[in-house]
Motif scaffolding. Structure first.
Motif, PDB file in Angstrom:
ATOM      1  N   CYS A 152      -9.258 -12.721   2.844  1.00 40.89           N
ATOM      2  CA  CYS A 152      -8.067 -13.562   2.619  1.00 40.89           C
ATOM      3  C   CYS A 152      -6.819 -12.891   3.201  1.00 40.89           C
ATOM      4  O   CYS A 152      -5.961 -13.565   3.783  1.00 40.89           O
ATOM      5  N   CYS A 156      -4.696 -14.599   6.124  1.00 37.70           N
ATOM      6  CA  CYS A 156      -3.289 -14.961   5.870  1.00 37.70           C
ATOM      7  C   CYS A 156      -2.350 -14.308   6.879  1.00 37.70           C
ATOM      8  O   CYS A 156      -1.415 -14.945   7.367  1.00 37.70           O
ATOM      9  N   CYS A 195      -7.105 -18.938   2.955  1.00 35.81           N
ATOM     10  CA  CYS A 195      -7.602 -17.775   2.204  1.00 35.81           C
ATOM     11  C   CYS A 195      -8.803 -18.180   1.368  1.00 35.81           C
ATOM     12  O   CYS A 195      -9.796 -17.450   1.275  1.00 35.81           O
ATOM     13  N   CYS A 199     -12.777 -16.823   1.292  1.00 34.53           N
ATOM     14  CA  CYS A 199     -13.099 -16.022   0.096  1.00 34.53           C
ATOM     15  C   CYS A 199     -14.587 -16.204  -0.242  1.00 34.53           C
ATOM     16  O   CYS A 199     -15.034 -17.328  -0.460  1.00 34.53           O
TER      17      CYS A 199
END
Ligand code: FES
Length: 235
Positions: A152, A156, A195, A199
């Motif tokens: 993540c 990002c 994200c 995950c």
């Protein structure tokens, strides 16, 4: 190079993992996405060479003359230990988790026959429970389910260029969170949800409240316009 006793050619693959997968051999991973930088955190992708040395295949470039095996008893034992360690500090409310049935950690635990948690969370060495961040209109963040793969964080910052979350602290206190552990709603998060897409567990979950997300994006835009407007007028 030789993989599991078979000659496998390679050209521009940047790591052994890509060569192995190109050859149609399955290697488990929790932290590898070819479009993100390599972090090498989970060690599920380990391979063994002819000398018995073990390498993380995602962060080792292929070389001519290399001989590797992908599924020896030693590798299986190490993968099981790694999974047990991840599960030790992982919230195990799988049956009520919205990622139930779609969780990479759960899949690999089943695949490697992990049916008991050997290292108990109640041991002094393991961390206390973290609070769940439900402040964002688009995302729920549950650090108790985070396995620190960093997917993540890299998504990002590298792909979305936002950088709303990052690693904080060290050792067993290590966690992924916004700066100063602020609520996600107070960060530069743009509610893209990428994200959550990478995950591997239920640590970042998308909410289904689409109107709330649009309102949040609209409000944020208004805030940004209000901040830059005076400067624009001066110019
Ligand atoms: Fe190689 Fe995680 S995939 S260390």
């Amino acid at each position: 190079m030789m993989i599991n006793g078979e000659r496998v050619p390679f050209t521009n693959e940047k790591n052994i993992l890509d060569v192995v997968r190109k050859a149609g051999i399955d290697l488990p991973t929790l932290c590898y996405y070819s479009e993100l930088s390599v972090y090498g955190a989970c060690r599920m992708c380990i391979v063994e060479d002819h000398r018995g040395s073990i390498h993380a295949s995602c962060s080792t470039p292929p070389k001519n003359g290399m001989e590797i095996w992908t599924n020896t008893p030693t590798l299986q034992k190490h993968r099981r230990t790694l999974l047990r360690l991840l599960l030790a500090s992982h919230c195990r409310e799988c049956t009520t988790c919205s990622k139930n049935g779609n969780c990479k950690l759960q899949d690999l635990s089943k695949r490697f026959g992990i049916d008991e948690v050997r290292f108990d969370k109640s041991e002094k060495a393991f961390k206390d429970e973290y609070k769940i961040d439900d402040s964002s209109p688009s995302i729920t963040r549950n650090p108790n389910k985070c396995i620190h793969c960093g997917d993540c964080v890299r998504m990002c910052s590298e792909t979305q260029n936002v950088g709303a979350i990052d690693f904080a602290l060290r050792g067993y206190n290590l966690m992924v969170c916004p700066a100063f552990d602020m609520p996600l709603a107070e960060t530069e998060c743009v509610n893209c949800g990428q994200c959550s897409a990478v995950c591997p567990t239920g640590a970042i979950i998308i909410k289904n409240d689409v109107p709330a997300v649009w309102k949040a994006i609209h409000d944020k835009k208004k805030r940004v316009v209000a901040q830059v407007a005076p400067a624009v007028r001066v110019a």
